[in-house]
Design a protein around this motif. Structure first.
Motif, PDB file in Angstrom:
ATOM      1  N   ILE A 164      74.503  30.092  41.684  1.00  0.00           N
ATOM      2  CA  ILE A 164      75.803  30.703  41.962  1.00  0.00           C
ATOM      3  C   ILE A 164      75.910  32.043  41.245  1.00  0.00           C
ATOM      4  N   TYR A 165      76.406  33.029  41.943  1.00  0.00           N
ATOM      5  CA  TYR A 165      76.649  34.331  41.317  1.00  0.00           C
ATOM      6  C   TYR A 165      77.864  34.214  40.405  1.00  0.00           C
ATOM      7  N   ASN A 166      77.690  34.662  39.166  1.00  0.00           N
ATOM      8  CA  ASN A 166      78.742  34.545  38.169  1.00  0.00           C
ATOM      9  C   ASN A 166      79.264  35.938  37.835  1.00  0.00           C
ATOM     10  N   THR A 167      80.547  36.189  38.070  1.00  0.00           N
ATOM     11  CA  THR A 167      81.111  37.512  37.779  1.00  0.00           C
ATOM     12  C   THR A 167      80.930  37.870  36.302  1.00  0.00           C
ATOM     13  N   LEU A 168      80.969  36.848  35.435  1.00  0.00           N
ATOM     14  CA  LEU A 168      80.884  37.085  33.997  1.00  0.00           C
ATOM     15  C   LEU A 168      79.529  37.673  33.582  1.00  0.00           C
ATOM     16  N   SER A 169      78.442  37.149  34.166  1.00  0.00           N
ATOM     17  CA  SER A 169      77.117  37.652  33.783  1.00  0.00           C
ATOM     18  C   SER A 169      76.598  38.677  34.789  1.00  0.00           C
TER      19      SER A 169
ATOM     20  N   LYS B 122      75.225  38.005  37.487  1.00  0.00           N
ATOM     21  CA  LYS B 122      73.914  37.516  37.926  1.00  0.00           C
ATOM     22  C   LYS B 122      74.072  36.229  38.708  1.00  0.00           C
ATOM     23  N   LYS B 123      73.063  35.953  39.524  1.00  0.00           N
ATOM     24  CA  LYS B 123      72.977  34.636  40.141  1.00  0.00           C
ATOM     25  C   LYS B 123      72.385  33.701  39.092  1.00  0.00           C
ATOM     26  N   GLU B 124      73.079  32.605  38.825  1.00  0.00           N
ATOM     27  CA  GLU B 124      72.609  31.684  37.783  1.00  0.00           C
ATOM     28  C   GLU B 124      72.404  30.294  38.347  1.00  0.00           C
ATOM     29  N   VAL B 125      71.483  29.553  37.727  1.00  0.00           N
ATOM     30  CA  VAL B 125      71.347  28.136  38.067  1.00  0.00           C
ATOM     31  C   VAL B 125      72.617  27.439  37.581  1.00  0.00           C
ATOM     32  N   PHE B 126      73.221  26.658  38.463  1.00  0.00           N
ATOM     33  CA  PHE B 126      74.510  26.063  38.137  1.00  0.00           C
ATOM     34  C   PHE B 126      74.367  24.812  37.280  1.00  0.00           C
ATOM     35  N   LYS B 127      74.992  24.850  36.102  1.00  0.00           N
ATOM     36  CA  LYS B 127      74.979  23.689  35.194  1.00  0.00           C
ATOM     37  C   LYS B 127      76.381  23.454  34.672  1.00  0.00           C
ATOM     38  N   PRO B 128      77.050  22.436  35.172  1.00  0.00           N
ATOM     39  CA  PRO B 128      78.401  22.174  34.665  1.00  0.00           C
ATOM     40  C   PRO B 128      78.348  21.573  33.256  1.00  0.00           C
ATOM     41  N   ILE B 129      79.500  21.506  32.593  1.00  0.00           N
ATOM     42  CA  ILE B 129      79.557  20.980  31.222  1.00  0.00           C
ATOM     43  C   ILE B 129      79.085  19.525  31.195  1.00  0.00           C
ATOM     44  N   LYS B 130      79.624  18.707  32.113  1.00  0.00           N
ATOM     45  CA  LYS B 130      79.139  17.326  32.258  1.00  0.00           C
ATOM     46  C   LYS B 130      78.251  17.287  33.493  1.00  0.00           C
ATOM     47  N   ALA B 131      77.131  16.594  33.387  1.00  0.00           N
ATOM     48  CA  ALA B 131      76.104  16.693  34.422  1.00  0.00           C
ATOM     49  C   ALA B 131      76.604  16.564  35.859  1.00  0.00           C
ATOM     50  N   LYS B 132      77.434  15.581  36.149  1.00  0.00           N
ATOM     51  CA  LYS B 132      77.770  15.318  37.548  1.00  0.00           C
ATOM     52  C   LYS B 132      79.219  15.632  37.902  1.00  0.00           C
TER      53      LYS B 132
ATOM     54  N   ASP C 129      73.560  30.627  46.382  1.00  0.00           N
ATOM     55  CA  ASP C 129      74.846  31.307  46.205  1.00  0.00           C
ATOM     56  C   ASP C 129      75.890  30.911  47.259  1.00  0.00           C
ATOM     57  N   LEU C 130      75.926  29.622  47.578  1.00  0.00           N
ATOM     58  CA  LEU C 130      76.963  29.072  48.454  1.00  0.00           C
ATOM     59  C   LEU C 130      77.058  29.849  49.764  1.00  0.00           C
ATOM     60  N   ASN C 131      75.893  30.025  50.374  1.00  0.00           N
ATOM     61  CA  ASN C 131      75.824  30.894  51.553  1.00  0.00           C
ATOM     62  C   ASN C 131      76.260  30.171  52.833  1.00  0.00           C
ATOM     63  N   MET C 132      77.576  30.088  53.025  1.00  0.00           N
ATOM     64  CA  MET C 132      78.132  29.391  54.190  1.00  0.00           C
ATOM     65  C   MET C 132      77.752  30.047  55.529  1.00  0.00           C
TER      66      MET C 132
END
Ligand SMILES: [Zn+2]
Length: 454
Positions: free
Chosen positions: A5-10, A12-22, A358-361
């Motif tokens: 997912i592209y992150n406005t903060l960085s 960059k396109k980043e590998v998505f890792k939420p705080i809790k795994a699922k 990047d959520l390419n619908m």
């Protein structure tokens, strides 16, 4: 399979890792309810609905929270314009919240778990302001409590600005000559006569705009969560202010792991504006006879981060594509062929791989068309795949259409039947034409006839 997912903060396109795994906690800025929602809202909320449906489809347990700004200058001003008296703001916010939720239902936006109204979080808002005062981030001037930007060295990290550049901020800036820094924003506004107000030991008043979001998310999600979304125009100063507030209060960084922003919507290649006469509410479009699913298809056909140009012609193109798709799907539905589970699994995996980038619908949508043309799949397999894709797209492709026939059409239909029975097909055809003109099509079958919307 890896979701990026592209992150406005960085940036960059980043590998998505939420705080809790699922699990994913996502917050998207909701509307200020002082008017009917327009096409810009439709774009943002349809595109986030697609994203959340997708995250659920790949197995995450998503909690989707949206705020409703139901106390704001715009609401108070609208009530005054309409001469609604002291409690008029309540009428305005109730009317337009109802209208907004109706629009979302029409658009098939049904992924939001909770709508949180700002006025239901006043104690949490006051608590946040008090903690900012205690930590010396907030100061008091004649009309309220303000956030002191010079105390926050991180300010500007989302938008790529520095706090001394904050003075050219774009929207909803709180003006007061007593402010320490030009970009300082109001946390709590002291009450003025005739305005809604809440009692508080920091002084009776009402919340500033930015503080409701962090008060809501802190209560519902805690000081840190996974995704924050909104329109691109909210990055500065609104989202920057949220970061400043919550990270100053909690000392925990980052407030949000992934910031997602939808690109602007233009109308006929211009910024949408009431003064330009190119302003469309969602209700305007529906009143013109368009189906909400055509709008959904239209917003699905562009990447959420990209700017998008809307015109009635492009909506017409979306309508044609959608209706064509719907017809193909209804033909596939009748197939009795034997399905090969492996074929379905393989194609579905490909679909997920495409959207994972990047959520390419829009690419997912064109993959759906590829599937329909793919000779290696039989009709039954294609049908099952389309239904699986549509859990994300929300286009109601498998749904049988419920046709609501008007009294006028019903009368014409029975007249036509009368002439058909008399074998006066010439007159019967005249009735058929009249029915067509009203937007309905009659199809004669062995055992009678059926009526469909054109
Ligand atoms: Zn917001």
């Amino acid at each position: 399979m890896v979701l990026k997912i592209y992150n406005t903060l960085s940036r960059k396109k980043e590998v998505f890792k939420p705080i809790k795994a699922k699990e994913i906690k996502i917050f998207v800025c909701g509307p200020t309810v002082y008017d009917n929602a327009h096409l810009g809202h439709a774009k943002t909320y349809i595109q986030f609905d697609l994203i959340v449906r997708y995250l659920r489809a790949i197995g995450f347990k998503v909690t989707y929270l949206q705020n409703i700004t139901d106390i704001d200058d715009k609401i108070i001003n609208r009530a005054r314009e309409k001469g609604l008296g002291e409690d008029g703001w309540k009428k305005i916010k109730e009317e337009y919240e109802k209208s907004y939720l109706e629009d979302m239902k029409t658009l098939n936006v049904d992924s939001v778990d909770k709508y949180a109204r700002a006025t239901e979080y006043i104690p949490e808002i006051i608590s946040q302001v008090k903690r900012l005062i205690k930590k010396d981030y907030a100061y008091k001037i004649s009309d309220g409590w303000y956030f002191d930007l010079s105390k926050d060295k991180d300010y500007g990290k989302l938008a790529g600005r520095k706090n001394n550049e904050a003075d050219d901020a774009v929207s909803r800036i709180d003006e007061n000559k007593e402010k320490r820094n030009k970009g300082d924003f109001c946390l709590w506004k002291f009450s003025k006569t005739g305005e809604p107000t809440w009692k508080a030991d920091i002084g009776a008043g009402r919340p500033g705009w930015h503080i409701e979001d962090t008060a809501i998310t802190e209560k519902e999600f805690g000081p840190q969560y996974d995704i924050h979304g909104g329109g691109m125009d909210l990055i500065f100063p609104h989202h920057e202010a949220e970061i400043a507030q919550m990270e100053s209060i909690s000392g925990k960084k980052p407030l949000v792991r992934y910031w997602l922003h939808t690109g602007f919507l233009e109308i006929d290649k211009e910024k949408m504006g009431k003064s330009k006469g190119n302003f469309f509410t969602i209700k305007d479009i529906i009143a013109k006879g368009h189906d909400a699913r055509h709008l959904r298809y239209f917003f699905l056909s562009a990447h959420y981060r990209k700017p998008l140009n809307f015109s009635l012609e492009s909506l017409e193109a979306a309508k044609n594509a959608y209706e064509k798709l719907k017809n193909i799907v209804s033909e596939l539905k009748t197939s009795k062929e034997k399905k090969n589970a492996k074929n379905i699994e393989q194609a579905y995996k490909q679909f997920l791989e495409i959207i994972n980038d990047d959520l390419n619908m829009p690419r997912g949508l064109s993959f759906m068309w590829d599937i329909l043309r793919d000779d290696r799949l039989n009709s039954a397999e294609k049908y099952e795949l389309i239904l699986k894709f549509d859990e994300v797209f929300g286009l109601d492709l498998g749904k049988k259409e419920k046709v609501e026939v008007t009294e006028e059409v019903k009368k014409l239909v029975s007249e036509r039947e009368k002439y058909r029975k008399l074998k006066d097909f010439k007159t019967a055809d005249k009735y058929r034409e009249k029915i067509n003109k009203l937007g309905f099509v009659i199809e004669d079958k062995d055992n009678g006839f059926s009526i469909k919307k054109k």
